[in-house]
Design an enzyme around this catalytic site. Structure first.
Site, PDB file in Angstrom:
ATOM      1  N   ASP A 206      28.705 -77.662  15.213  1.00  0.00           N
ATOM      2  CA  ASP A 206      28.877 -76.811  14.043  1.00  0.00           C
ATOM      3  C   ASP A 206      30.141 -75.949  14.163  1.00  0.00           C
ATOM      4  O   ASP A 206      30.429 -75.403  15.235  1.00  0.00           O
ATOM      5  CB  ASP A 206      27.638 -75.896  13.958  1.00  0.00           C
ATOM      6  CG  ASP A 206      27.605 -75.032  12.724  1.00  0.00           C
ATOM      7  OD1 ASP A 206      27.327 -75.578  11.646  1.00  0.00           O
ATOM      8  OD2 ASP A 206      27.849 -73.815  12.836  1.00  0.00           O
ATOM      9  N   GLU A 269      32.234 -80.671  13.235  1.00  0.00           N
ATOM     10  CA  GLU A 269      32.425 -80.145  11.886  1.00  0.00           C
ATOM     11  C   GLU A 269      33.734 -79.368  11.844  1.00  0.00           C
ATOM     12  O   GLU A 269      33.871 -78.319  12.486  1.00  0.00           O
ATOM     13  CB  GLU A 269      31.284 -79.209  11.470  1.00  0.00           C
ATOM     14  CG  GLU A 269      31.427 -78.822   9.999  1.00  0.00           C
ATOM     15  CD  GLU A 269      30.781 -77.501   9.614  1.00  0.00           C
ATOM     16  OE1 GLU A 269      30.477 -77.308   8.434  1.00  0.00           O
ATOM     17  OE2 GLU A 269      30.598 -76.638  10.494  1.00  0.00           O
TER      18      GLU A 269
HETATM   19  C1  GLC Z   1      28.333 -74.751   9.254  1.00  0.00           C
HETATM   20  C2  GLC Z   1      27.021 -75.250   8.684  1.00  0.00           C
HETATM   21  C3  GLC Z   1      26.559 -74.308   7.633  1.00  0.00           C
HETATM   22  C4  GLC Z   1      26.351 -72.957   8.276  1.00  0.00           C
HETATM   23  C5  GLC Z   1      27.609 -72.484   8.993  1.00  0.00           C
HETATM   24  C6  GLC Z   1      27.328 -71.336   9.888  1.00  0.00           C
HETATM   25  O1  GLC Z   1      29.356 -74.762   8.334  1.00  0.00           O
HETATM   26  O2  GLC Z   1      27.175 -76.559   8.214  1.00  0.00           O
HETATM   27  O3  GLC Z   1      25.378 -74.723   7.005  1.00  0.00           O
HETATM   28  O4  GLC Z   1      25.967 -72.029   7.318  1.00  0.00           O
HETATM   29  O5  GLC Z   1      28.150 -73.484   9.805  1.00  0.00           O
HETATM   30  O6  GLC Z   1      26.596 -71.762  11.006  1.00  0.00           O
END
Ligand code: GLC
Length: 554
Positions: A206, A269
């Site tokens: 993440d 991500e």
């Molecule tokens: C990422 C996740 C999202 C979350 C954020 C903070 O972007 O995909 O859902 O709110 O991180 O953890």
């Protein structure tokens, strides 16, 4: 090409990943919230769909301020989702079905209720103080710098007890860990080891591009392209708060740990432009296997832009970098709501015929739509914090529409988020029996992709694009080649490429009536139509030089 064919591909290269948002997938005990036993109940559906791996959004203990992305124990299971025994059973059943499990890893921040943060905030000289990011107020009492939280407001929170600010890229309840502290790095690698030893097949990491911040804490510059309707976070360009060069050293260490195990996967991500993104594959040392490519989410649905961007991405990858594609996730409006029902089928064809690993978002395979959530039912913090901007992520997180029974078969209780009212006619059970459904199209696309190595792992060759359409060939030596022609507009278009001659048969079409039709050299497409043509024969022909090329000739 010869070598290509003999190459062995790994499961995450020739397989398809499916994202399960556990709160919304299947509830097994009537409390209205999906759970691990619910996922177990639906394994046959996933297996039949033909996906190789599921990625589970966070399942760990959490106060649920950000629905699990605020973790208070990295090595447990949130009781509403089930127990560690349920988790072990899910993992064992997936493996027995020759499928894989990818967990969400959230290393950028924890919950403020994590024992690490509780200790850290207890006093300035606590040994864990430096596990998080604490800064003094400016001499005038102001915030340490101008950085903003992704979810609205400043990224600094004042702690009255110890009289310092702490940094949170996301919610106040999600303090960022200090990745410049080697103890934090060790602790998080231990978390990874804990799950890898249990047998999980990989992680989706993440917010990776947020993990390291500028050492000098300089102010971010203003974004000259900011518009009123954009998220307040976008007022600044996050050049000092994200994508710092030191990040790569950390990813290398994570990858080294994964490589001590067999065939484990790291997805990252990262929302960055292509050339910044591909750096996360690693240059000298290996980094992420799949830095998520969000191009098809971020770009306007414009055939020329998309065609050029696919080439830009293909062109930026070096030999071992494996591409990947995404059209939806739990943070973004659903593809149907962004480009329309008809085009969502074209998008499915694009996603499942491009070179590289596709990740599907639960419900996209049945054409689920964003569900408008009344103001007094909004739960997503992004929606609550910026109510006037229509940024809530609840609409794309509504319960899966399984069948026409009460609550679409999702729960026997009261669903945590309201369902799409049309679920009685839009659901997986009905779609499984209708040839014209989204689900049927997904099934055909997945089946064909799994049968044909040209589509699964073959080369990508751009053929043609204009202001309506996009066409390319996928080919592997000694295998049938496929021509994919997609009309990204609602009006008919005419595919009359000057660069190839071909004959073939349409094998999958968004309009099933066109399947098995033979085609030769030119094709007329309906609006919102996409097709896969199995080529009997094709040759490139030399294109007429463009005016530009002519003027450059001697
Ligand atoms: C990422 C996740 C999202 C979350 C954020 C903070 O972007 O995909 O859902 O709110 O991180 O953890």
């Amino acid at each position: 090409m010869q070598q290509e064919n003999q190459k062995q591909y790994l499961w995450w290269q020739d397989g398809i990943i499916y994202q399960v948002y556990p709160r919304s997938f299947q509830d097994s005990n009537g409390d209205g919230v999906g759970d691990l036993r619910g996922v177990i109940q639906r394994l046959d559906y996933l297996k039949n769909l033909g996906v190789k791996a599921i990625w589970l959004s966070p399942i760990y203990p959490s106060p649920m301020a950000d629905f699990g992305y605020d973790i208070s124990d990295y090595e447990g299971i949130w009781p509403t989702f089930g127990t560690m025994a349920d988790f072990d059973e899910l993992l064992a059943k997936l493996h027995a079905a020759e499928m894989k499990l990818i967990l969400d890893l959230v290393p950028n921040h924890s919950s403020d209720e994590h024992p690490w943060f509780r200790e850290s905030r207890s006093s300035r000289d606590n040994p864990k103080r430096d596990w998080y990011i604490w800064k003094d107020a400016r001499p005038d009492g102001g915030l340490p710098n101008n950085w903003l939280s992704v979810f609205g407001g400043p990224a600094w929170e004042w702690d009255e007890q110890t009289r310092q600010y702490y940094y949170h890229a996301f919610l106040v309840k999600q303090p960022d860990l200090n990745w410049r502290n080697p103890a934090v790095e060790r602790a998080m690698l231990d978390v990874m080891k804990f799950w890898l030893d249990k047998g999980v097949d990989g992680f989706r990491v993440d917010a990776m591009w947020h993990m390291i911040k500028d050492e000098q804490w300089r102010d971010n510059p203003h974004n000259p392209d900011y518009k009123e309707w954009m998220s307040t976070y976008e007022q600044l360009l996050p050049v000092y708060s994200t994508d710092q060069p030191e990040m790569h050293g950390i990813v290398i260490k994570m990858r080294k740990l994964l490589d001590e195990y067999d065939e484990r996967l790291m997805i990252a991500e990262i929302y960055l432009p292509v050339h910044r993104l591909v750096a996360y594959y690693g240059t000298h040392d290996k980094e992420a296997h799949l830095p998520f490519n969000f191009m098809l989410i971020s770009l306007p649905w414009d055939s020329r832009l998309i065609a050029a961007s696919i080439d830009e991405y293909e062109g930026a990858l070096v030999a071992d970098d494996w591409p990947n594609w995404v059209v939806g996730n739990h943070d973004q409006p659903r593809i149907t709501s962004r480009i329309g029902m008809g085009q969502a089928k074209v998008a499915a064809m694009l996603l499942l015929t491009l070179r590289g690993t596709p990740t599907l978002y639960y419900g996209d395979e049945i054409g689920m739509r964003d569900v408008p959530i009344p103001a007094d039912e909004v739960q997503d913090p992004q929606g609550l914090n910026m109510p006037e901007k229509n940024l809530s992520r609840d609409p794309e997180r509504t319960p899966m529409q399984w069948d026409a029974s009460t609550n679409a078969g999702f729960t026997a209780g009261e669903p945590w988020l309201r369902l799409d009212r049309t679920f009685r006619r839009r659901n997986a059970a009905i779609q499984a029996t209708t040839e014209y459904s989204h689900l049927c199209l997904y099934q055909k696309l997945i089946r064909l992709r799994r049968q044909e190595s040209s589509l699964m792992t073959g080369a990508y060759r751009p053929v043609y694009s204009d202001n309506q359409q996009l066409a390319y060939i996928r080919e592997a030596t000694g295998q049938p080649a496929f021509l994919i022609v997609l009309n990204l507009s609602h009006r008919p278009c005419y595919f009359t490429p000057s660069t190839i001659r071909f004959t073939g048969v349409i094998v999958v079409d968004t309009l099933p009536e066109q399947e098995q039709v033979s085609v030769k050299d030119t094709i007329g497409l309906f609006g919102d139509e996409g097709m896969i043509v199995e080529l009997d024969d094709w040759q490139p022909v030399s294109a007429n030089p463009t005016t530009h090329e002519l003027s450059a000739m001697p």
